[in-house]
Scaffold this active site. Structure first.
Site, mmCIF file in Angstrom:
data_model
loop_
_atom_site.group_PDB
_atom_site.id
_atom_site.type_symbol
_atom_site.label_atom_id
_atom_site.label_comp_id
_atom_site.label_asym_id
_atom_site.label_seq_id
_atom_site.Cartn_x
_atom_site.Cartn_y
_atom_site.Cartn_z
ATOM 1 N N GLU A 57 24.127 25.734 3.822
ATOM 2 C CA GLU A 57 23.358 25.906 2.585
ATOM 3 C C GLU A 57 23.795 27.152 1.818
ATOM 4 O O GLU A 57 23.837 27.158 0.589
ATOM 5 C CB GLU A 57 21.861 25.981 2.896
ATOM 6 C CG GLU A 57 21.292 24.716 3.523
ATOM 7 C CD GLU A 57 21.549 23.482 2.676
ATOM 8 O OE1 GLU A 57 21.453 23.579 1.430
ATOM 9 O OE2 GLU A 57 21.860 22.431 3.259
ATOM 10 N N HIS A 111 26.736 26.387 -0.359
ATOM 11 C CA HIS A 111 26.333 25.763 -1.626
ATOM 12 C C HIS A 111 25.827 26.820 -2.608
ATOM 13 O O HIS A 111 26.180 26.815 -3.796
ATOM 14 C CB HIS A 111 25.217 24.746 -1.386
ATOM 15 C CG HIS A 111 25.664 23.467 -0.769
ATOM 16 N ND1 HIS A 111 26.684 22.701 -1.286
ATOM 17 C CD2 HIS A 111 25.211 22.802 0.337
ATOM 18 C CE1 HIS A 111 26.849 21.619 -0.531
ATOM 19 N NE2 HIS A 111 25.974 21.661 0.454
ATOM 20 N N ASP A 121 25.716 15.439 -0.021
ATOM 21 C CA ASP A 121 26.793 16.141 -0.717
ATOM 22 C C ASP A 121 27.863 15.171 -1.206
ATOM 23 O O ASP A 121 28.441 15.361 -2.279
ATOM 24 C CB ASP A 121 27.421 17.174 0.219
ATOM 25 C CG ASP A 121 26.431 18.276 0.588
ATOM 26 O OD1 ASP A 121 25.529 18.549 -0.227
ATOM 27 O OD2 ASP A 121 26.559 18.847 1.678
#
Length: 372
Positions: A68, A71, A165
């Site tokens: 995460e 990202h 994703d």
């Protein structure tokens, strides 16, 4: 995400933990300590397996957070706002602003799986090194297990179905090819629905046959179905408001003085109470925040005559705001959907609000015009 609590910051990004995150740790620890490690390293005691399973679970959770974080940092590098990272029972969720170009969206989507692949390679490689060269059986087992699971995480996330994703990658490719962001988002959402149906069907068959993986497939399929439907709805709303401006969508503002007491506010006009929230204005008539009905009702009755509304309101700095001439779809629409109401400000003055009800009215009008 509702039900989550602040857990600090990582690279300046707020980190939150959902109440279901301990469930994730427990499931991983039980699976690793109760089945995998006894098979790989037989002859140890129950306390050993429990401790090693918990350590491995925490190692994998750290890997999910790294996924995460990748990202989030990629989004920040692309010039996009990063609101938070949340860890929960099915992994992690990173809330970011609106990405402005398909190439940037592609990079943000790929960053997480790439980190998971790197962690998978590192875990497997270091695991074999610890086992063959150093004869460290326990660290080797934990590293190999985390490496394999990270590989599965990366592969699963790269499936071309939103909101995974891979679905974001598909959306970015379709957006780049056709130049239509909302239609690309809707198509990726449809792929997500197809994958959800396949997972639900596979989970049901697996449960009937007594395979424990069936429950996981049902849970993940259900989550994917809900999230994919939300993606499609968001895209549909974006298509409906395309070409409009925030001011066209706004309704007259419902406001209350911020110096009022909670009791006075609750006894006032029923119009804003039916809406569930209202803007606050100060003595100069300028907006100072948003008050939500549920927050006022949570104030004990004995304190309502003393507590000022501004003391329990969301301050203006934390509210979603936009100018009346801001084009849609855009950051204003995302703000209106994610943190309603959206306050429409012109020169610092409140000229309107955009609520979920306003968006619902627009959608009904669009459906009627299409049918007509």
């Amino acid at each position: 995400m509702r039900g989550s609590a602040a857990f600090g910051r990582l690279f300046g990004i707020p980190v939150r933990v959902h109440w279901s995150a301990p469930v994730l740790v427990a499931v991983l620890a039980v699976g690793l300590g109760g089945r995998t490690l006894p098979a790989w390293l037989p002859g140890r005691g129950g306390g050993f397996y429990l401790g090693a399973g918990l350590l491995g679970a925490l190692l994998l959770v750290a890997s999910l957070m790294a996924h995460e974080l990748a990202h989030a940092l990629a989004a920040r590098h692309a010039g996009t706002r990063v609101d938070s990272m949340t860890l929960w029972a099915l992994g992690g969720v990173t809330r970011i602003g609106r990405v402005t170009a398909p190439a940037r969206a592609l990079w943000v989507a790929l960053a997480g799986p790439l980190v998971s692949l790197v962690l998978a390679g590192a875990g497997i490689g270091l695991g074999f090194l610890a086992l063959r060269a150093l004869d460290w059986e326990v660290p080797a087992a934990l590293l190999l297990w985390s490496g394999v699971v990270n590989l599965l995480v990366a592969v699963f996330n790269l499936l071309p179905a939103a909101p995974l994703d891979g679905g974001r990658v598909l959306q970015a490719a379709l957006w780049w090819r056709a130049g239509d962001r909302e239609r690309a988002e809707r198509q990726a959402g449809r792929c997500g629905q197809v994958l959800a149906v396949l997972m639900l069907a596979g989970g049901w068959v697996a449960l009937v046959r007594g395979a424990g993986v069936g429950l996981w497939l049902l849970v993940m399929g259900g989550f994917l179905a809900i999230a994919a439907a939300a993606e499609i709805q968001h895209a549909t709303i974006g298509l409906a408001v395309r070409g409009r401006r925030v001011g066209e969508l706004a309704s007259p503002p419902l406001s209350v003085p911020d110096w009022s007491t909670v009791a006075q506010c609750l006894a006032g006009s029923a119009a804003w109470r039916s809406a569930g929230s209202a803007a606050l204005v100060d003595l100069d008539g300028r907006p100072s925040g948003v008050v939500r009905l549920r927050t006022l009702l949570a104030v004990p009755e004995r304190m309502r005559e003393e507590v000022r509304v501004r003391d329990v309101a969301v301050p203006l700095g934390q509210c979603a705001t936009a100018a009346p001439d801001e084009e849609l779809p855009g950051p204003a629409l995302d703000a209106a959907l994610g943190n309603p109401p959206l306050l429409v400000l012109d020169g610092g003055r409140l000229v309107g609000v955009v609520t979920l009800a306003d968006i619902a009215v627009l959608m009904r009008r669009r459906r009627r015009s299409v049918r007509g």
